[in-house]
Write an enzyme that holds these catalytic residues in place. Structure first.
Site, short mmCIF file in Angstrom:
data_model
loop_
_atom_site.label_atom_id
_atom_site.label_comp_id
_atom_site.label_asym_id
_atom_site.label_seq_id
_atom_site.Cartn_x
_atom_site.Cartn_y
_atom_site.Cartn_z
N GLN A 120 1.96 -6.53 4.02
CA GLN A 120 1.89 -5.37 3.13
C GLN A 120 1.36 -4.16 3.91
O GLN A 120 0.31 -4.24 4.55
CB GLN A 120 0.97 -5.63 1.94
CG GLN A 120 0.99 -4.46 0.95
CD GLN A 120 0.03 -4.62 -0.22
OE1 GLN A 120 -1.17 -4.68 -0.03
NE2 GLN A 120 0.58 -4.67 -1.42
N HIS A 157 3.27 -0.86 -0.24
CA HIS A 157 2.19 -0.81 -1.24
C HIS A 157 2.23 0.54 -1.97
O HIS A 157 1.83 1.56 -1.44
CB HIS A 157 0.85 -0.99 -0.54
CG HIS A 157 -0.29 -1.30 -1.46
ND1 HIS A 157 -0.18 -1.32 -2.84
CD2 HIS A 157 -1.59 -1.62 -1.20
CE1 HIS A 157 -1.35 -1.64 -3.38
NE2 HIS A 157 -2.22 -1.82 -2.41
N TYR A 213 -3.56 3.66 -4.20
CA TYR A 213 -3.51 4.04 -2.78
C TYR A 213 -2.53 5.19 -2.58
O TYR A 213 -1.95 5.70 -3.55
CB TYR A 213 -3.21 2.81 -1.91
CG TYR A 213 -4.42 1.90 -1.89
CD1 TYR A 213 -5.54 2.22 -1.13
CD2 TYR A 213 -4.50 0.79 -2.72
CE1 TYR A 213 -6.68 1.45 -1.17
CE2 TYR A 213 -5.63 0.00 -2.77
CZ TYR A 213 -6.73 0.35 -1.99
OH TYR A 213 -7.87 -0.41 -2.04
N GLY A 255 -3.57 -12.32 -13.33
CA GLY A 255 -4.15 -13.14 -14.39
C GLY A 255 -3.30 -14.34 -14.80
O GLY A 255 -3.47 -14.85 -15.91
N ARG A 279 -6.66 -14.24 -6.87
CA ARG A 279 -8.03 -14.76 -6.76
C ARG A 279 -8.12 -16.29 -6.68
O ARG A 279 -8.86 -16.80 -5.82
CB ARG A 279 -8.87 -14.21 -7.93
CG ARG A 279 -9.10 -12.71 -7.84
CD ARG A 279 -9.56 -12.11 -9.14
NE ARG A 279 -8.55 -12.25 -10.19
CZ ARG A 279 -8.71 -11.91 -11.46
NH1 ARG A 279 -9.87 -11.40 -11.84
NH2 ARG A 279 -7.73 -12.06 -12.32
#
Ligand SMILES: Cc1cc2nc3c(=O)[nH]c(=O)nc-3n(C[C@H](O)[C@H](O)[C@H](O)COP(=O)(O)O)c2cc1C
Length: 373
Positions: A103, A174, A179, A302, A324
């Site tokens: 990325q 990205h 960003y 999620g 995560r």
């Protein structure tokens, strides 16, 4: 229902053939050194997570040049040494018969001035679309036309270094999480009056130029694009009509220009920064999925095994990005496949230097042994 759930069926993504549809989400871990060179621990980190053959990993966000960095120990892909460090990572992932996309990003107005002051070749200014700072942050220098052109050029060079130099399977543009390129798309950060601000076409111009340059450098089949339309991280997020209009234009224009693009990737509204949040029901990604299908579409943010299965079953050519949970479960694919329990992640080590919380997470069998001991 077929014997193999859709989540564990193969998927062609540009030039590569994934053996299942769990993709490791890009995650900044700040384990480089002060010169933007990835540590050898990164070889272990990515290799552990590539253990199931045919897995696609997306690397952490990597800055295209030292002047577009802005985090301590954030990797850069510019010098021969930086490229060589990434090559070792890619080789290790390939040895597992898995894949790595790198990325690439520019930090923009969220950069830390102290990092840019001491970066090799610096000092560099904090830059952005307009001179609008983050709350309490440095006032960014609004990129000039020449500097925009320079960014496009240096990004294309970074894409070449990623694919031809480091041997990566492709590059991920990205355009999310507030960003630099996201700052141009979003009216909170972009109040320019030139051809890079105002209308949707103008705000999308620079991100599209970067996508075009990546495609020209390495070919559409080695380029993916990531957005987070509902994410308010780094003080972006437009109202719903503007969001739908902006991202519909952006994705449909990429698809029109580059029908062979490897994938589109987008973050669910229920995740922002590094946290789960409540999301309004109407903030879904399906309008983008519908626009670009049958190009592979990566949903992220999620997901659990249950919701990943549901999405993979109902959205053909989709893959599910997991972030995560993959930090603390190097063998996440096997754990999902065998419905084993997951080890909780530890956010206190997301960004700390060194191996702790990075390469010391046990695999399922080992955790069982550890529990018995
Ligand atoms: C520590 C951390 C670092 C992240 N860094 C990046 C990044 O460099 N680039 C990016 O596009 N997303 C980044 N994200 C977002 C993740 O790619 C992912 O979308 C997010 O964690 C939600 O997925 P999850 O619920 O499975 O964790 C980061 C998230 C975390 C937790």
């Amino acid at each position: 229902m077929s014997a193999t759930p859709a989540l564990f069926q193969p998927l062609r993504v540009g030039d590569i053939a994934l053996q299942h549809r769990l993709v490791m989400a890009p995650m900044t871990r700040l384990r480089g050194d002060q010169n933007g060179v990835l540590s050898d621990d990164a070889i272990t980190y990515y290799s552990q997570r590539a253990a199931t053959p045919g897995t696609l990993l997306i690397s952490e966000g990597v800055f295209v040049s030292p002047g577009h960095g802005g985090f301590p120990n954030g990797p850069v892909l510019h010098t021969a040494e930086q490229v060589a460090a990434f090559k070792k990572v890619v080789d290790a992932v390939h040895a597992r018969k898995s894949f790595l996309y790198i990325q690439l990003a520019g930090c923009g107005r969220g950069a830390m001035p102290s990092i840019l002051e001491t970066a090799p070749g610096g000092p560099y200014p904090v830059v952005g679309a307009s001179a609008i700072p983050l709350t309490g942050g440095a006032i960014p220098h609004a990129l000039t036309r020449e500097e925009i052109e320079e960014f496009v050029k240096v990004s294309a060079q970074a894409a070449l270094k990623a694919v031809n130099g480091a041997g990566a399977d492709g590059v991920d543009v990205h355009v999310g999480n507030g960003y630099l390129l996201h700052q141009f798309l979003d009216t909170n950060a972009n109040q320019r009056t030139d051809e890079f601000g105002g209308s949707v076409e103008n705000r999308a111009r620079f991100p599209l130029q970067v996508v075009d340059a990546f495609v020209a450098a390495v070919g559409a089949k080695k380029v993916g694009v990531r957005v987070s339309p509902y994410n308010d991280y780094q003080e972006v997020k437009m109202d719903l009509p503007n969001t739908l209009e902006t991202y519909s234009y952006f994705f449909s224009e990429i698809k029109r220009r580059h029908p062979d693009i490897a994938y589109f990737s987008a973050l669910e509204a229920r995740f922002t920064g590094t946290d789960d949040v409540e999301a309004p029901k109407e903030e879904t990604l399906d309008f983008l999925y519908d626009l670009v299908k049958p190009t592979p579409f990566f949903y992220g943010g999620g997901f659990t095994l249950e919701t990943a299965n549901e999405t993979a079953e109902t959205k053909s050519n989709s893959a599910i990005q997991v972030g995560r949970p993959w930090t603390s479960n190097p063998d996440l694919v096997e754990r999902f496949k065998q419905r084993l329990s997951l080890t909780n992640y530890d956010r206190s080590t997301f960004y700390t230097p060194g191996p702790v919380g990075y390469i010391d997470w046990p695999t399922a069998q080992l955790s069982e042994v550890l529990v018995e001991a």
